[in-house]
Scaffold this motif. Structure first.
Motif, short mmCIF file in Angstrom:
data_model
loop_
_atom_site.label_atom_id
_atom_site.label_comp_id
_atom_site.label_asym_id
_atom_site.label_seq_id
_atom_site.Cartn_x
_atom_site.Cartn_y
_atom_site.Cartn_z
N ILE A 68 33.99 -18.54 -100.86
CA ILE A 68 34.73 -16.75 -100.96
C ILE A 68 33.56 -15.88 -102.33
O ILE A 68 32.52 -15.19 -101.75
CB ILE A 68 35.44 -17.15 -102.20
N GLU A 69 32.49 -17.04 -102.73
CA GLU A 69 31.50 -16.60 -103.64
C GLU A 69 30.14 -16.03 -102.65
O GLU A 69 28.92 -15.72 -103.00
CB GLU A 69 30.95 -17.77 -104.88
N LEU A 70 30.80 -17.34 -101.03
CA LEU A 70 29.46 -16.58 -100.10
C LEU A 70 29.19 -15.24 -99.35
O LEU A 70 28.88 -14.42 -99.13
CB LEU A 70 29.05 -18.41 -99.25
N SER A 71 30.80 -15.78 -99.13
CA SER A 71 31.34 -14.18 -98.83
C SER A 71 32.42 -14.27 -99.37
O SER A 71 33.75 -14.19 -98.70
CB SER A 71 31.83 -14.72 -97.40
N PRO A 72 32.82 -13.07 -100.45
CA PRO A 72 33.93 -12.18 -100.98
C PRO A 72 35.11 -11.83 -100.54
O PRO A 72 36.01 -11.59 -100.49
CB PRO A 72 32.88 -11.56 -101.99
N SER A 73 34.47 -11.24 -98.77
CA SER A 73 35.41 -10.01 -98.23
C SER A 73 36.43 -10.95 -97.27
O SER A 73 37.11 -10.40 -96.27
CB SER A 73 34.72 -9.16 -98.13
N HIS A 74 36.14 -12.32 -97.70
CA HIS A 74 36.62 -13.02 -96.16
C HIS A 74 38.78 -13.60 -96.39
O HIS A 74 38.30 -14.26 -97.17
CB HIS A 74 36.26 -14.18 -96.76
N TYR A 75 38.49 -12.97 -96.36
CA TYR A 75 40.66 -12.40 -97.08
C TYR A 75 41.21 -14.01 -96.37
O TYR A 75 42.12 -14.15 -97.00
CB TYR A 75 41.04 -11.19 -96.42
N THR A 76 40.28 -14.19 -94.60
CA THR A 76 41.32 -15.95 -94.43
C THR A 76 41.30 -16.29 -95.25
O THR A 76 42.09 -17.28 -95.88
CB THR A 76 40.94 -16.04 -92.96
N VAL A 77 40.25 -16.89 -96.30
CA VAL A 77 40.02 -17.34 -97.12
C VAL A 77 40.93 -17.26 -98.43
O VAL A 77 41.31 -18.53 -99.27
CB VAL A 77 38.45 -17.97 -97.64
N TRP A 78 40.41 -16.19 -98.88
CA TRP A 78 41.29 -15.71 -99.83
C TRP A 78 43.18 -16.11 -99.84
O TRP A 78 43.50 -16.60 -100.61
CB TRP A 78 41.50 -14.57 -100.08
N TYR A 79 43.50 -15.80 -98.43
CA TYR A 79 44.63 -16.57 -98.54
C TYR A 79 45.20 -18.23 -98.37
O TYR A 79 45.94 -17.73 -99.10
CB TYR A 79 45.46 -15.68 -97.28
#
Length: 357
Positions: A68-79
């Motif tokens: 997330i800190e590399l790619s804050p908009s990666h919604y799959t990782v957030w889920y």
């Protein structure tokens, strides 16, 4: 809050030796392969391995933070992180602290604001388990005025907890809005907080908050939108007393900046919401014509056009039709000529009104 205790990448540490990374599969002949950095590409290879194994562990949770800190908009990782927080029964207050840091770094990331909504929704579920009526596991930021529970049904201790949580969230949002008073994601989340926790006392201070913002910038359309949300969705809805208060409030702002579209939209909006006719502000609008800077405001003349058109239809009055035509001509030829075709079209529509002989 990017915690790097040493310079050794996580995947080179012994605790990750058992994981077989899964490379991204772009097919045999990718047309336009993305040139990922080695760090991101390798990190995602390990993340894919975690997802495939559906591993629910502390290291998997740590990995989601790295991604997330590399790619804050990666919604799959957030889920996936939301699933891990629940499975591992993590302290969600600690999560809020990290989200605050992320919001400061990436205030326009929808995924971050949505994640905070999920986390706060789960905190609410834990605080008020017997009263929560709707799931907050994966809420959206599309606004809903339906509360998750009734504030009045809470015990005194629960009411106190709800007030403290809402107060904390509203303060957090207000702090974020200081850097960008028109951050759509922050405003969207603020409306969710107000509505989700029911008709509690936090609504009371929201009008004062919007008034403060409009004193700073009367053209802050986001603050006008928030004010409309509060008066139409707050306790009791838009009462007759509330309508008159808001009409006077909008008028006072129009008098200062007659060419500012926002208070005009707000004024006509609250009248329409309360099923009142725009003709009620006829005297106010006509009075503005004697003010030089107001006389050249397209919104004064456009509103008068609407008023006279309504009167013409209701009274079948030829005099009102003529007044409406004059306003359409004024708009097309002098104060809003860039939209002359529209105003000329409006003039032609006036000819269709059935007037008394």
């Amino acid at each position: 809050m990017a915690e790097q205790q040493d310079d050794v990448p996580f995947y080179q540490k012994p605790e990750w030796a058992d994981v077989v990374p899964i490379p991204q599969d772009d097919g045999p002949n990718p047309l336009v392969p993305i040139a990922y950095t080695r760090e991101y590409s390798t990190t995602m290879d390990y993340f894919r391995a975690m997802c495939r194994a559906q591993e629910k562990s502390e290291r998997a949770l740590d990995l989601t933070k790295i991604v997330i800190e590399l790619s804050p908009s990666h919604y799959t990782v957030w889920y996936y992180r939301q699933q891990l927080l629940k499975e591992l029964n993590k302290d969600l207050k600690d999560e809020l602290e990290w989200i605050e840091w992320m919001v400061n770094e990436h205030p326009k990331s929808y995924q971050i604001w949505h994640h905070r909504q999920v986390v706060v929704g789960r905190i609410a579920e834990s605080l008020f388990p017997s009263t929560t009526s709707t799931t907050t596991t994966t809420p959206t930021t599309a606004q809903s005025t339906e509360a998750a529970f009734s504030f009045d049904d809470l015990s005194e201790s629960q009411k106190t907890a709800a007030q403290e949580l809402v107060k904390s969230e509203l303060e957090f949002i207000a702090e974020s809005l200081k850097d960008d008073t028109k951050n759509y994601h922050a405003w969207s989340y603020r409306q969710w907080v107000l509505a989700h926790f029911g008709q509690g006392p936090w609504w009371t201070g929201e009008l004062a908050y919007t008034e403060e913002l409009l004193e700073e910038d009367v053209r802050n359309n986001s603050a006008w939108n928030q004010r409309y949300f509060v008066v139409t969705n707050g306790p009791g809805g838009l009462t007759e007393e509330g309508l008159q208060r808001e009409v006077q409030f909008a008028k006072s702002k129009i008098e200062k900046t007659p060419s500012n579209e926002s208070p005009w939209v707000y004024l006509t909006g609250v009248l329409r919401k309360a099923n009142h006719s725009v003709t009620e502000i006829k005297e106010f609008c006509e009075g503005l014509l004697s003010v030089p800077r107001a006389n050249f405001s397209p919104f004064v003349h456009a509103t008068l056009l609407d008023i006279y058109e309504v009167e013409a239809k209701e009274q079948r009055s030829a005099a009102s039709v003529e007044k409406a035509k004059e306003e359409a001509i004024m708009l097309a030829e002098k104060v809003d000529s860039i939209r002359s075709k529209y105003w000329n079209w409006r003039k032609t529509q006036l000819q269709k009104i059935d007037i008394l002989a």
